[in-house]
Enzyme design. Sequence first.
Site, PDB file in Angstrom:
ATOM      1  N   HIS A 198      68.502 -35.420  51.887  1.00 18.37           N
ATOM      2  CA  HIS A 198      68.262 -34.898  50.539  1.00 18.37           C
ATOM      3  C   HIS A 198      69.530 -34.994  49.700  1.00 18.37           C
ATOM      4  O   HIS A 198      70.635 -34.788  50.203  1.00 18.37           O
ATOM      5  CB  HIS A 198      67.838 -33.431  50.602  1.00 18.37           C
ATOM      6  CG  HIS A 198      66.389 -33.229  50.926  1.00 18.37           C
ATOM      7  ND1 HIS A 198      65.375 -33.704  50.123  1.00 18.37           N
ATOM      8  CD2 HIS A 198      65.789 -32.574  51.950  1.00 18.37           C
ATOM      9  CE1 HIS A 198      64.199 -33.356  50.646  1.00 18.37           C
ATOM     10  NE2 HIS A 198      64.424 -32.683  51.757  1.00 18.37           N
ATOM     11  N   ARG A 204      66.205 -45.547  44.847  1.00 16.74           N
ATOM     12  CA  ARG A 204      66.855 -45.119  46.091  1.00 16.74           C
ATOM     13  C   ARG A 204      68.275 -45.660  46.107  1.00 16.74           C
ATOM     14  O   ARG A 204      68.515 -46.825  45.760  1.00 16.74           O
ATOM     15  CB  ARG A 204      66.087 -45.625  47.323  1.00 16.74           C
ATOM     16  CG  ARG A 204      64.709 -45.019  47.476  1.00 16.74           C
ATOM     17  CD  ARG A 204      64.768 -43.548  47.843  1.00 16.74           C
ATOM     18  NE  ARG A 204      63.427 -42.995  48.007  1.00 16.74           N
ATOM     19  CZ  ARG A 204      62.738 -42.401  47.053  1.00 16.74           C
ATOM     20  NH1 ARG A 204      63.261 -42.311  45.828  1.00 16.74           N
ATOM     21  NH2 ARG A 204      61.535 -41.916  47.286  1.00 16.74           N
ATOM     22  N   CYS A 250      67.812 -40.246  47.460  1.00 18.73           N
ATOM     23  CA  CYS A 250      67.177 -40.413  46.149  1.00 18.73           C
ATOM     24  C   CYS A 250      68.214 -40.603  45.059  1.00 18.73           C
ATOM     25  O   CYS A 250      69.358 -40.166  45.168  1.00 18.73           O
ATOM     26  CB  CYS A 250      66.309 -39.198  45.825  1.00 18.73           C
ATOM     27  SG  CYS A 250      64.861 -39.013  46.876  1.00 18.73           S
TER      28      CYS A 250
END
Length: 240
Positions: free
Chosen positions: A127, A214, A205
């Site tokens: 993340h 990405r 991300c």
Amino acid sequence: MRSAAGSLSPWARRRHLFVRGVGEVFITVGVLALLLVVYQVFYTNFEAGRRQDAIRDDLRDSWVQPVSAGAPIKGDAIGLIYIERLGRKWEKPLVEGVELKQLARGVGHFPRSAQPGQVGNFAVAGHRATQGEPFAYLDRLRAGDRVVVETRTRWFVYTIDPQPGAKPGDRAYKLVDPSYGEVVLPVPEQPGVKPTERRITLVTCNPRWGSSTRLILYGTLTTSYPKPGPLPPELAYTTS
């Protein structure tokens, strides 16, 4: 003394009450939205940090126990990852799987990619915002930076590769479409090619608070060390 509202006509009074009611609704919605942001940004990071610390400690404890047979299943911790560029205390558990549930536990390993140190592409994701945000500043990595992976039996040191044609100081990452799965192939972006090198791919991300693209970094295994043994020199910064 009569209030201003009391001097209004019935129609104006109804309009005044309606406007005040709408204003109170907007205030309530705003407060709820703020609480949601606080929860997403702070509370999930706090809880993920505690969870990941416990996973790391449990993993280290398990390494002194007899080796258990069988391949790891989703959610299992398989190692630890260190990236000096992301902080002197940056140390995250590596877990099997890259679904949301696994990524809340640490940095996730793409199950069909190579294991740490193996020939092929050891591909991981994390993340960039919320849930501990381990890869929040992954874009800061530069060519030549080290990514150290610790497993039960070895330390593996990967070195971040430069982008083709890059000049010194240029960014090391590239941006791709979210659907571009070729980055996690055995030889990244080369379908059907048999791997001969030991590579790493880091995925997150982009932008940090979005997911329109990405952010990808590639690296190559440059050395490894057996365990037990001294701390690798590439991790000397963690003890200074």
